[in-house]
Each structure stands twice: as C-alpha cells, then as structure tokens.
Design a protein around this motif. Structure first.
Motif, PDB file in Angstrom:
ATOM      1  N   LEU A  26       2.067  10.066  -0.170  1.00  0.00           N
ATOM      2  CA  LEU A  26       0.732   9.601  -0.546  1.00  0.00           C
ATOM      3  C   LEU A  26      -0.351  10.482   0.057  1.00  0.00           C
ATOM      4  O   LEU A  26      -1.361  10.785  -0.586  1.00  0.00           O
ATOM      5  CB  LEU A  26       0.539   8.144  -0.099  1.00  0.00           C
ATOM      6  N   ASN A  47     -12.215   7.165  -5.114  1.00  0.00           N
ATOM      7  CA  ASN A  47     -11.144   6.172  -5.103  1.00  0.00           C
ATOM      8  C   ASN A  47      -9.922   6.709  -4.364  1.00  0.00           C
ATOM      9  O   ASN A  47      -9.247   5.992  -3.619  1.00  0.00           O
ATOM     10  CB  ASN A  47     -10.763   5.800  -6.537  1.00  0.00           C
ATOM     11  N   ALA A  48      -9.635   8.011  -4.547  1.00  0.00           N
ATOM     12  CA  ALA A  48      -8.505   8.618  -3.844  1.00  0.00           C
ATOM     13  C   ALA A  48      -8.742   8.621  -2.345  1.00  0.00           C
ATOM     14  O   ALA A  48      -7.827   8.400  -1.547  1.00  0.00           O
ATOM     15  CB  ALA A  48      -8.273  10.045  -4.351  1.00  0.00           C
ATOM     16  N   ALA A  77      -6.629   3.787   3.247  1.00  0.00           N
ATOM     17  CA  ALA A  77      -5.800   2.578   3.300  1.00  0.00           C
ATOM     18  C   ALA A  77      -4.351   2.925   3.634  1.00  0.00           C
ATOM     19  O   ALA A  77      -3.687   2.227   4.407  1.00  0.00           O
ATOM     20  CB  ALA A  77      -5.871   1.850   1.961  1.00  0.00           C
ATOM     21  N   ALA A  78      -3.852   4.022   3.050  1.00  0.00           N
ATOM     22  CA  ALA A  78      -2.478   4.437   3.326  1.00  0.00           C
ATOM     23  C   ALA A  78      -2.315   4.831   4.785  1.00  0.00           C
ATOM     24  O   ALA A  78      -1.308   4.511   5.423  1.00  0.00           O
ATOM     25  CB  ALA A  78      -2.086   5.613   2.411  1.00  0.00           C
ATOM     26  N   THR A  90       0.824  -1.207   0.000  1.00  0.00           N
ATOM     27  CA  THR A  90       0.000   0.000   0.000  1.00  0.00           C
ATOM     28  C   THR A  90       0.856   1.254   0.000  1.00  0.00           C
ATOM     29  O   THR A  90       0.568   2.215  -0.717  1.00  0.00           O
ATOM     30  CB  THR A  90      -0.929   0.014   1.236  1.00  0.00           C
ATOM     31  N   GLU A  97     -10.518   6.442  -0.649  1.00  0.00           N
ATOM     32  CA  GLU A  97     -10.313   5.074  -0.161  1.00  0.00           C
ATOM     33  C   GLU A  97      -8.819   4.760  -0.049  1.00  0.00           C
ATOM     34  O   GLU A  97      -8.371   4.145   0.920  1.00  0.00           O
ATOM     35  CB  GLU A  97     -10.997   4.083  -1.113  1.00  0.00           C
ATOM     36  N   ARG A  98      -8.047   5.184  -1.034  1.00  0.00           N
ATOM     37  CA  ARG A  98      -6.612   4.935  -1.011  1.00  0.00           C
ATOM     38  C   ARG A  98      -5.941   5.718   0.131  1.00  0.00           C
ATOM     39  O   ARG A  98      -5.001   5.239   0.759  1.00  0.00           O
ATOM     40  CB  ARG A  98      -5.981   5.316  -2.345  1.00  0.00           C
ATOM     41  N   LEU A 125      -3.216  12.152  -2.063  1.00  0.00           N
ATOM     42  CA  LEU A 125      -4.551  11.561  -1.986  1.00  0.00           C
ATOM     43  C   LEU A 125      -5.479  12.234  -0.983  1.00  0.00           C
ATOM     44  O   LEU A 125      -6.602  11.779  -0.806  1.00  0.00           O
ATOM     45  CB  LEU A 125      -4.431  10.074  -1.616  1.00  0.00           C
TER      46      LEU A 125
END
Length: 332
Positions: free
Chosen positions: A26, A40-41, A47-48, A7, A43-44, A30
């Motif tokens: 990141l 989507n950004a 996650a990051a 990730t 969610e990323r 994001l």
C-alpha cells in the motif's frame, strides 16, 4: 478510523510478515510522492501507516483485539460503556454513589472513593487490574501511557534503477574504467571490481529514483563481451597461437597478443601442436587482487591453402620420412 485490518486488507489471523507485506504494498502504491495530485491517496497512505503502526506493535495489537483500545490507539471505556458516570458497576461506597463523586457534577473527590479511600488504596492499584500495569494517572484523566503509539516509520527511499553495462573483454581483464550514462542523463566513470566477471553486479548508492527518505540505488549488471580470439577459463585467458612448421622444428621467438598488449614468446625447437605455454599475470584479476595467466596453445599451421607453397614444402621433404607412430599412445 476504520478497522486497521480492513485498512490493510488482511485477516485478523495475519502474521507479522503478512502485516508488513500488506503495508509495503500500500505504501508503494499510495505514497504522496507518487500521488501529488490525489489527496485521497494521501489520506489512505496516512490511514495505512497508522494501521500498520498499531498492528506491528504486538502489545498494541493484542489490546486492540481485546477491545481495550480503538483503531487510533485510544483507550475504550473500561467499564463496558458505563464509564465513570454510569454508576451501575459500583455500589455501597463505590463509584457514582454520590452527586459529588465521579458520576455527578462535582468532579472527583477522594472521599467519593468510599471504603477504598478510607483504606488508603491508590488509584494506581485499581487501574493496575484494569489495564494490566501500574501506570498512575496521565494528563488525559486516565493511566499515563494509555493511547500512546510509536512514531510513524521513516519516509520510504526511492526505487532502485537497474542498468546493464556491456564491457569489452580486454577492458574486463584489465579492469579499465567504464563510463555509464544514468537515467538522469549524467555520466560517471566506474572502476571495475577485482574478480569482475559476466553477471557481476555493482551498487551505486543514491543513484536510483528520488524519494522522501532519500534516493534509491543504481544496480549495474556487468555483461562481458566475447573476444575474437581470446576466451576466458576461470581467471586465465586462453589463446590458440598458429606457428609455422619451421618455427616448430627449429624454434623461434614469436610475437603473441595479450590483454595487456603484444609480448615476445620463445618457442622451443621441436615444439608440437597442442603444446601449452604460460604467460604469468596476463589473465583476469582475481577477487584477492592478483592476476591469472595467459595459456598459449601452439598450433602448427601448414600452407595447405596455397598449392605452390605446399609443393615447395613437399619437395624439401622429399626422401624424408618420420618413422615414429605419434598415435601409439592412443592404442592405434
């Protein structure tokens, strides 16, 4: 959840500094404030943040690397996949030996511990060996504290904004207030700091870009403009002052410009070109809050550009000669 190393885009050998650097990159790319129309950004980013949260905790990272917890920080099966229902690791009075025990349908009962329960062994003693610490039973059926994670880092502040402010020479010397227009169109008056010089940087708290964690700062770099006849030398101001021949010979009181306005200066009789006079406190401010001086260098100005005036001067000096050798100190 994906592998936290994947990730963040780092190898398993990454240092703490590598982990932090990768996350910051990141997060900046994001962050939801910069990607309002890109779920989507978001969610990323989440996650990051979760991956950074796990890997930045040395204990959690070590347990993940050993396979004791998953990417979400939850404990993996301590029995190699068999769990409480496998019954393959414990026999002769161990786990899973009776239908009513941990491996059957009747739930866990103290008597299902066999020899362990009869000897009064606490479950914490068992889990202490498995999980590296005596924690007792938690609400989820496992040792208390398993799967807990630190809270996510606070929202990021907005980015700083760089400004360059051109300040007139006299204003810099006297620390006159300067007006600056910010990126949002608002104007503010700045008080120049003591000891201001070309390249001095001022920080305006909260005057940068807006962010979820608060506004960034405005960073103002001072550029002091040159002057037509003043020049700076440390905390002092230098000035070459033209005087006439008769003012040099006979002495005079002459008007001299300073950064604080014109003042009268006394020129002593017999003053030569190159003589330096000092005006106290007429220089730049020092970092301690005092002022430097103005150093005035006298320059005798002859009327060489006007033939009639030069002829008149020569006539007045006719028959007079200065027999001194003013270059004697130079060895010539």
């Amino acid at each position: 959840m994906a592998d936290p190393y994947t990730t963040l885009g780092i190898p398993r050998s990454a240092t703490d500094k590598d982990i932090k650097s990768a996350y910051r990159k990141l997060a900046k790319e994001l962050h939801p404030d910069r990607n309002k129309d890109n779920p989507n950004a978001t969610e990323r980013f989440s996650a990051a943040t979760q991956a950074y949260d796990l890997l930045s905790d040395k204990d959690q990272r070590a347990r993940f690397d050993r396979g004791e917890i998953d990417a979400e920080g939850n404990p993996t099966s301590p029995f190699g996949g068999g769990g409480f229902g496998g019954g393959s690791r414990f026999r002769d009075g161990g786990f899973g030996t009776r239908p009513g025990g941990p491996g059957g349908q009747g739930g866990f009962r103290p008597e299902d511990m066999g020899g362990f329960a009869q000897e009064g062994v606490d479950l914490g003693d068992i889990f202490e060996g498995l999980f590296g610490g005596r924690t007792g039973m938690g609400a989820g059926g496992g040792p208390a504290g398993m799967g807990t994670r630190r809270p996510p880092p606070p929202p990021s502040k907005g980015a700083d904004i760089q400004y360059r402010l051109r300040v007139p020479f006299v204003d810099a010397a006297t620390r006159a207030d300067q007006r600056i227009t910010l990126s949002d169109g608002k104007t503010i008056d700045l008080k120049l700091p003591a000891g201001v010089e070309d390249g001095t940087q001022m920080r305006l708290k909260g005057k940068g870009q807006a962010g979820a964690g608060g506004g960034g700062d405005g960073l103002v770099t001072i550029s002091v403009e040159p002057h037509a006849f003043f020049r700076r030398e440390g905390d002092n101001v230098r000035l070459e002052l033209p005087i006439t021949l008769d003012e040099a010979v006979n002495g005079a009181k002459v008007k001299v410009p300073t950064v604080d306005g014109a003042v009268m200066l006394t020129v002593s009789p017999g003053s030569s070109s190159g003589k330096v006079l000092r005006l106290k406190g007429k220089g730049f401010s020092t970092k301690a809050g005092s002022r430097g001086d103005q150093l005035v260098t006298l320059e005798i100005d002859l009327p060489g550009d006007k033939a009639d005036e030069l002829a008149d001067l020569a006539k007045r000096l006719d028959g007079w000669r200065d027999t001194r050798n003013p270059r004697n100190s130079l060895g010539v």
